[in-house]
Design a protein around this motif. Structure first.
Motif, PDB file in Angstrom:
ATOM      1  N   SER A 291      35.691  41.024  37.197  1.00 46.38           N
ATOM      2  CA  SER A 291      36.216  42.387  37.090  1.00 46.38           C
ATOM      3  C   SER A 291      37.489  42.358  36.252  1.00 46.38           C
ATOM      4  O   SER A 291      38.063  41.299  35.996  1.00 46.38           O
ATOM      5  CB  SER A 291      36.507  42.966  38.477  1.00 46.38           C
ATOM      6  OG  SER A 291      37.486  42.193  39.146  1.00 46.38           O
TER       7      SER A 291
ATOM      8  N   THR B 190      42.146  47.452  36.042  1.00 46.75           N
ATOM      9  CA  THR B 190      41.884  48.777  35.485  1.00 46.75           C
ATOM     10  C   THR B 190      43.171  49.594  35.354  1.00 46.75           C
ATOM     11  O   THR B 190      44.145  49.349  36.059  1.00 46.75           O
ATOM     12  CB  THR B 190      40.887  49.549  36.376  1.00 46.75           C
ATOM     13  OG1 THR B 190      41.386  49.574  37.720  1.00 46.75           O
ATOM     14  CG2 THR B 190      39.521  48.888  36.343  1.00 46.75           C
TER      15      THR B 190
ATOM     16  N   LYS C 141      43.192  55.461  39.885  1.00 47.32           N
ATOM     17  CA  LYS C 141      42.788  54.073  39.636  1.00 47.32           C
ATOM     18  C   LYS C 141      41.430  54.128  38.957  1.00 47.32           C
ATOM     19  O   LYS C 141      40.419  54.471  39.576  1.00 47.32           O
ATOM     20  CB  LYS C 141      42.731  53.288  40.950  1.00 47.32           C
ATOM     21  CG  LYS C 141      42.538  51.783  40.764  1.00 47.32           C
ATOM     22  CD  LYS C 141      43.637  51.153  39.956  1.00 47.32           C
ATOM     23  CE  LYS C 141      43.529  49.624  39.993  1.00 47.32           C
ATOM     24  NZ  LYS C 141      44.226  48.992  38.852  1.00 47.32           N
TER      25      LYS C 141
ATOM     26  N   GLU D 269      38.533  52.930  38.040  1.00 48.75           N
ATOM     27  CA  GLU D 269      37.493  51.922  38.235  1.00 48.75           C
ATOM     28  C   GLU D 269      36.240  52.198  37.405  1.00 48.75           C
ATOM     29  O   GLU D 269      35.392  51.315  37.238  1.00 48.75           O
ATOM     30  CB  GLU D 269      37.136  51.824  39.714  1.00 48.75           C
ATOM     31  CG  GLU D 269      38.243  51.222  40.563  1.00 48.75           C
ATOM     32  CD  GLU D 269      38.543  49.786  40.158  1.00 48.75           C
ATOM     33  OE1 GLU D 269      37.681  48.917  40.356  1.00 48.75           O
ATOM     34  OE2 GLU D 269      39.644  49.542  39.628  1.00 48.75           O
TER      35      GLU D 269
ATOM     36  N   ALA E  75      36.254  52.249  34.432  1.00 45.62           N
ATOM     37  CA  ALA E  75      36.428  51.411  33.239  1.00 45.62           C
ATOM     38  C   ALA E  75      35.948  49.976  33.443  1.00 45.62           C
ATOM     39  O   ALA E  75      35.993  49.166  32.510  1.00 45.62           O
ATOM     40  CB  ALA E  75      37.903  51.405  32.830  1.00 45.62           C
ATOM     41  N   GLN E  76      35.503  49.643  34.643  1.00 45.73           N
ATOM     42  CA  GLN E  76      35.000  48.287  34.885  1.00 45.73           C
ATOM     43  C   GLN E  76      33.791  47.993  33.993  1.00 45.73           C
ATOM     44  O   GLN E  76      33.022  48.895  33.669  1.00 45.73           O
ATOM     45  CB  GLN E  76      34.618  48.120  36.360  1.00 45.73           C
ATOM     46  CG  GLN E  76      35.781  48.068  37.327  1.00 45.73           C
ATOM     47  CD  GLN E  76      36.589  46.777  37.224  1.00 45.73           C
ATOM     48  OE1 GLN E  76      36.259  45.853  36.493  1.00 45.73           O
ATOM     49  NE2 GLN E  76      37.673  46.740  37.994  1.00 45.73           N
TER      50      GLN E  76
END
Length: 303
Positions: A4, A7, A26, A28, A30-31
């Motif tokens: 991972s 982010t 947050k 996420e 964009a993971q």
């Protein structure tokens, strides 16, 4: 090697102004696998490889299965994903794109999962999408990243399906001395297994799952999610399908990021001003993402 990524933590000016406080996101979505799932699934996969696993098996055609497939490709471990016939062609394509072997079996996830479990040998690791302490531990790292940036949230907003994200966020908050911080747990009305557990005094199986937020579709929330709600303030909030979908569209306009209705459920708490957060300093929302979301799929949902 972490599967991972760290982010971005971004302030949302539209949501901050709307709710009268600072709203931090947050991101996420964009993971690399498209959702927060790669944190926990990736960590679990790394642990299983260290213990000698030679193959990964999953039964999810959604975010968890795609995280397993991504992890397998990165770790050079073969992956088998068993999906039900209801799994979209796009999800099947994305799984194959990551190099996974895709087996289509059964009319429901339960049937696909049964076959997946039957394939497991002593050399394989089965990756549960949400009910696994390894997965929770991996998810908890997102809170560490927030705290390292100097932010100590007064409240956290997230979506609940099976409860893995909730369990991971709780672990991260406790590790950083944020035991009393309330968590607002969002579900759509047709996918509310966590809400049903709180109402019944323990996890119960929903008779049916309905609506557009399909990746929230766990018939029964994990025991850990229910247990932690007895130890810290966790507020269950339900939203309609339409509110979830409209929040996804608003978020795309506001922040140029496409997320699925399961993520839209948590965003709807802010877009719909469903919770009183104006007296708080820093409200953190987990933008959990969505691996298979497309503009066309969002527009086709009438909520």
């Amino acid at each position: 090697m972490s599967l991972s990524i760290k982010t971005p933590l971004l302030e949302s000016l539209p949501l901050s102004q709307l709710n009268g406080t600072k709203v931090l996101m947050k991101m996420e979505a964009a993971q690399p696998s498209g959702s927060f799932k790669i944190r926990g699934i990736g960590y679990a996969c790394e642990q299983h490889v260290a213990r000698g696993a030679h193959r990964f098996i999953s039964s999810s055609g959604g975010n968890a299965g795609l995280a397993v497939a991504y992890a397998g490709r990165r770790l050079n471990v073969p992956v088998v994903v068993v999906v039900p016939e209801t799994t979209s062609e796009r999800a099947r394509h994305l799984l194959r794109l990551e190099g996974a072997e895709v087996i289509v079996h059964g009319a429901s996830w339960a049937e696909a999962n049964e076959l997946a479990l039957s394939l497991k040998t002593a050399r394989d690791a089965f990756l549960h999408p949400f009910d696994d302490p390894l997965v929770w531990h991996g998810h908890s790292s997102m809170i560490d990243e927030v705290v390292v940036e100097g932010v100590r949230p007064d409240a956290v907003i997230l979506s609940v399906g099976g409860g893995g994200l909730l369990a991971g966020v709780d672990e991260g908050l406790r590790r950083n001395g944020l035991d009393g911080v309330p968590i607002y747990a969002a579900e759509t009305e047709g996918m509310a297994s966590f809400h049903a557990a709180l109402k019944a005094g323990g996890p119960v199986e929903l008779p049916a799952l309905t609506g557009v937020a399909t990746t929230l579709g766990a018939r029964q929330v994990c025991q850990r999610a229910f247990d932690l709600a007895q130890k810290r303030p966790v507020v269950s909030v339900l939203v309609s399908d339409r509110e979830a979908v409209e929040s996804c569209k608003a978020f795309l306009d506001d922040h140029r990021t496409l997320v699925e209705p399961a993520c839209g459920a948590s965003l709807a708490l802010l877009y719909g001003r469903k919770i009183a957060v104006g007296s708080l300093q820093n409200v953190l929302v987990i933008v959990c993402g969505g691996s298979t979301a497309t503009v066309d799929s969002l527009n086709s949902l009438r909520g």
